[in-house]
Write an enzyme that holds these catalytic residues in place. Structure first.
Site, short mmCIF file in Angstrom:
data_model
loop_
_atom_site.label_atom_id
_atom_site.label_comp_id
_atom_site.label_asym_id
_atom_site.label_seq_id
_atom_site.Cartn_x
_atom_site.Cartn_y
_atom_site.Cartn_z
N CYS A 2 1.01 -1.29 -0.09
CA CYS A 2 0.00 0.00 0.10
C CYS A 2 0.74 1.28 0.17
CB CYS A 2 -0.98 0.14 1.21
SG CYS A 2 -2.00 -1.26 1.22
N ARG A 27 2.77 0.45 -5.26
CA ARG A 27 2.76 -0.02 -4.23
C ARG A 27 1.42 -0.91 -3.87
NH1 ARG A 27 6.59 1.42 -0.67
NH2 ARG A 27 5.71 0.56 0.86
N TRP A 77 -3.06 -2.28 -1.66
CA TRP A 77 -2.57 -3.85 -2.04
C TRP A 77 -3.27 -4.53 -1.00
CZ3 TRP A 77 0.14 -8.23 -0.21
CH2 TRP A 77 0.18 -9.19 -1.05
N ASN A 103 -0.53 1.46 5.91
CA ASN A 103 0.24 0.44 5.13
C ASN A 103 0.83 -0.57 6.20
OD1 ASN A 103 1.93 -1.13 3.61
ND2 ASN A 103 3.76 0.53 3.80
N GLY A 104 0.37 -2.06 6.20
CA GLY A 104 1.25 -2.62 7.16
C GLY A 104 -0.13 -3.69 7.43
N GLU A 504 15.17 -15.90 -13.68
CA GLU A 504 14.84 -14.48 -13.78
C GLU A 504 13.91 -14.32 -15.10
OE1 GLU A 504 14.66 -12.14 -11.90
OE2 GLU A 504 14.73 -10.41 -13.09
N LYS A 508 9.98 -13.26 -14.79
CA LYS A 508 9.50 -12.04 -15.68
C LYS A 508 8.24 -12.18 -16.55
CE LYS A 508 11.41 -9.48 -13.85
NZ LYS A 508 12.24 -9.22 -13.10
N GLU A 511 5.19 -12.85 -14.20
CA GLU A 511 4.70 -11.95 -13.56
C GLU A 511 4.00 -10.72 -14.25
OE1 GLU A 511 7.15 -9.42 -10.80
OE2 GLU A 511 8.68 -9.21 -12.19
N HIS A 527 15.84 -35.82 -14.60
CA HIS A 527 15.46 -36.19 -13.27
C HIS A 527 13.96 -36.23 -13.17
CE1 HIS A 527 19.41 -37.30 -12.22
NE2 HIS A 527 19.89 -36.15 -12.75
N LYS A 626 4.90 -3.36 -5.86
CA LYS A 626 6.57 -3.22 -6.04
C LYS A 626 7.27 -3.51 -4.74
CE LYS A 626 10.29 -1.62 -8.12
NZ LYS A 626 10.61 -2.50 -9.23
O1 M6R Z 1 12.84 -4.59 -3.06
P1 M6R Z 1 13.44 -6.02 -3.29
O2 M6R Z 1 14.37 -6.15 -4.10
O3 M6R Z 1 13.61 -6.44 -1.78
O4 M6R Z 1 12.15 -6.77 -3.66
C1 M6R Z 1 12.20 -8.03 -3.95
C2 M6R Z 1 11.07 -8.82 -4.67
O5 M6R Z 1 9.94 -8.66 -4.09
C3 M6R Z 1 11.09 -8.24 -6.38
O6 M6R Z 1 12.40 -8.43 -6.68
C4 M6R Z 1 10.19 -9.01 -6.88
O7 M6R Z 1 10.55 -10.19 -7.17
C5 M6R Z 1 10.11 -8.22 -8.48
N1 M6R Z 1 8.62 -7.89 -8.81
C6 M6R Z 1 10.50 -9.25 -9.59
O8 M6R Z 1 10.45 -8.37 -10.86
#
Ligand code: M6R
Length: 631
Positions: A2, A27, A77, A103-104, A504, A508, A511, A527, A626
């Protein structure tokens, strides 16, 4: 998660709140809302329409009272209570005269809500946050000020929070508080001709506008000075004055933050979306992260890392702790930390580490990697490491983030603000920073000589050009993405240093494109996972000329012979590899341990173009935020 924001002191704060919410949307965007102090009461509006909540809010505020000098806003969020208008913040008390944004997570909210209901309070949402509004209401009914009421409320609350509250009874006053969740105060605008905001005198005096927000981008272009509130502290914000205390009401001092980002850096700058802007900013981000790091004598200048020869000599193990793309950066760096610095290195997912009783001591160097520096899983894992006596350093993109402040040392990536939910430029700069750390440790532990250090640093410095060259092929990647746009199942394969690249690439794609994508170390296929391969499967493999290229090509042959279509990431000019592919993503060659910095780029672009092909919002993928500030 949030995003929260508050502003007081302007003749009309609504445009500032909406503008700030736009820059906090990364956020969370399940709903959005604002509450304004106006004509002796609180005016509130909320919108919940999934990815368009803020756009709807912009329409709804057309009926807002004009000239409100204080207000708060929120972009959500969802954690407790589904995304809906009733669960959207701000939340109010029974009278509607107190409004809060949060937020929290209030962990004991059920218990508190049950007590409040017994005492006659009526709840209108399913959120944990609403208990805060009702507890503050009780304090005010007993004669307390808004700040006193919030302080006593927070003594009853378990969990994490960044909160801003406003009451109709105290015009021009906002009260904010935090525990773990981030919150920054911004000071702006001289209060009158001849005064200076941020000049000498008590903090906040001379400032006509005082703001508070979850993150710096929301304040950029407005605030001239940035201050941090500590954990379990409460601040009263008014134009021209700030008063911070702990929960017992004793004075607290807010630390000043140094912020070098500008507004242009936080806006789209001509790109269709933040993700493409951030992908194309990678050469600059890498250059900035490398700038001025190597001294004449081949030793390193690494911010406030605080690991000199004696500290380095004492390290017998490195543990890298992170989540998501930051975790993948750690997996890439393990190769350099072990090969160059010769220190055994483990890489752990932060949310798992803390619950498995890790064996750590004062000879362990724990490296927390987080672009935001606010990810709660990583923060808590580092706290666990500190309790075990380990030396903790943070690799963060945000100066003075919670992680940076709580660590023994810090190394900053210099990627600038990253707004798109998918990490791109911060991932690359994390790998770079961690490889600088590996070189530094190798140097001070005398594992590499000055000549080797200069050579490897030179190879790192040549990477931004390779990155630039690769990104210029974006349209070719778009063509490949279009060809495979109807596929719903992707397998990503890598070996050795390319395995984290496969992870990675798959992350990508998942997500932002919402297609199934799994990554495997290619040697592991036989395996089990190879049973999934059938005609129609799409395999994306990193087949650049790294250590296990030959073995990789055998694995590629295995999936091709079972009917999979194969997309290969191949080094320029390598026709032999290209001949084994249905589609090729070309990349320039580079030093093996630096190859992930280049090889991951076509995978970022592939996910980007596939998502765009399907008309998806790449900056705000569904269900994600984010910065993940909840467990
Ligand atoms: O702010 P951070 O680097 O700690 O965030 C970690 C993950 O939440 C972040 O890398 C997330 O996996 C991304 N959305 C990936 O693209």
């Amino acid at each position: 998660m949030c995003g929260i924001i508050g502003a007081t002191g302007e003749t009309d704060v609504l445009p500032l709140l909406l503008d700030g919410l736009g820059r906090l949307e990364y956020r969370g965007y399940d709903s959005a809302g604002v509450a304004l102090q106006a004509n002796g009461s609180i005016w509130r509006v909320r919108a919940a329409a999934g990815t368009h909540s803020l756009a709807d809010l912009q329409r709804f505020v057309e009926s807002a009272p004009t000239g409100s000098a204080a207000g708060i806003g929120h972009t959500r969020w969802a954690t407790h209570g589904r995304p809906s208008e009733v669960n959207a913040h701000p939340h109010t008390d029974c009278s509607g005269q107190v409004a809060v944004v949060h937020n929290g997570i209030v962990e004991n909210w059920r218990e508190l809500a049950a007590l409040l209901v017994e005492r006659g309070h009526v709840f209108t949402s399913d959120t944990d946050t609403e208990v805060i509004a009702h507890l503050v209401e009780e304090g005010i009914a007993d004669g307390a000020s808004l700040a006193d009421a919030l302080r006593s409320t927070l003594k009853k609350v378990r969990g994490t929070y960044a909160i801003v509250a406003v009451s109709s009874a105290e015009p021009g006053t906002l009260v904010a508080a935090r525990r773990v969740s981030p919150l920054v105060v911004g000071l702006a605008r001289p209060a009158a001709v001849g005064t200076t905001c941020g000049g000498p005198g008590p903090i906040g005096s001379g400032c006509g506008l005082v703001m508070v927000a979850s993150d710096i981008p929301a304040l950029l272009g407005v605030a001239d000075r940035f201050l941090l509130l500590g954990d379990d502290e409460v601040v009263e914000l008014r134009a021209g004055s700030l008063q911070a205390t702990n929960l017992d009401g004793e004075s607290a001092v807010m630390a000043e933050m140094s912020v070098a980002w500008d507004l242009a850096a936080a806006e789209k700058g001509g790109y269709d979306d933040f993700m493409s802007k951030e992908i194309h900013e990678q050469p600059q981000a890498l250059t900035d992260t490398l700038l001025g790091r190597l001294r004449e004598d081949a030793t390193f200048e690494l911010d406030a890392l605080k690991i000199g020869p004696s500290e380095a000599a004492a390290i017998d193990k490195i543990l890298v702790v992170a989540c998501g793309s930051s975790y993948h950066a750690g997996l890439v760096a393990r190769f350099a930390l072990e090969k160059w610095a010769r220190i055994p290195t483990e890489v752990d997912i932060a949310s798992e580490l803390r619950y498995r009783g890790p064996i750590l001591d004062d000879r362990t160097l724990v490296v927390g990697v987080s672009q935001s520096g606010e990810t709660i899983d990583t923060l808590e894992a580092l706290a666990e490491a500190r309790r075990a006596g380990a030396r903790v350093v943070a690799v963060s993109n945000v100066v003075d983030s919670s992680m940076a402040r709580s660590a023994d040392g810090v190394l900053y990536t210099r990627a600038g603000p990253e707004v798109g939910v998918a990490a791109t430029k911060t991932h690359l700069t994390q790998i770079t920073a961690l490889e600088l750390l590996a070189l530094h440790l190798a140097r001070v532990r005398e594992q590499l000589g000055a000549g080797e250090i200069r050579e490897l640093y030179g190879a790192l410095c040549a990477t931004p050009d390779r990155v630039e060259e690769t990104l210029a092929r974006s349209e070719e990647v778009a063509g490949v993405a279009t060809r495979f746009a109807s596929s719903r199942d992707f397998f990503f394969l890598g070996r050795h240093v390319s395995y984290p690249v496969a992870l990675e690439g798959a992350l990508k794609l998942k997500e932002i494109s919402y297609v199934r994508a799994e990554a495997y170390p290619a040697g592991e296929l036989k395996h089990g996972p190879i049973a999934l391969i059938e005609p129609g499967s799409v395999v994306v493999a990193i087949a650049t000329r790294t250590a296990l290229w030959e073995k990789m090509m055998s694995n590629v042959a295995e999936v091709r012979s079972r009917g999979a279509a194969v997309i290969l990431v191949v080094n320029d000019g390598d026709e032999e590899s290209a001949a084994a592919a249905d589609a090729v993503l070309w990349v320039p060659g580079t030093h093996e341990l630096l190859s992930p910095l280049v090889d991951v780029l076509p995978l970022q672009l592939f996910a980007y173009h596939l998502a765009r092909h399907h008309g998806l919002d790449v900056d705000r993928p569904r269900n994600l935020a984010k910065t993940v500030t909840v467990e």
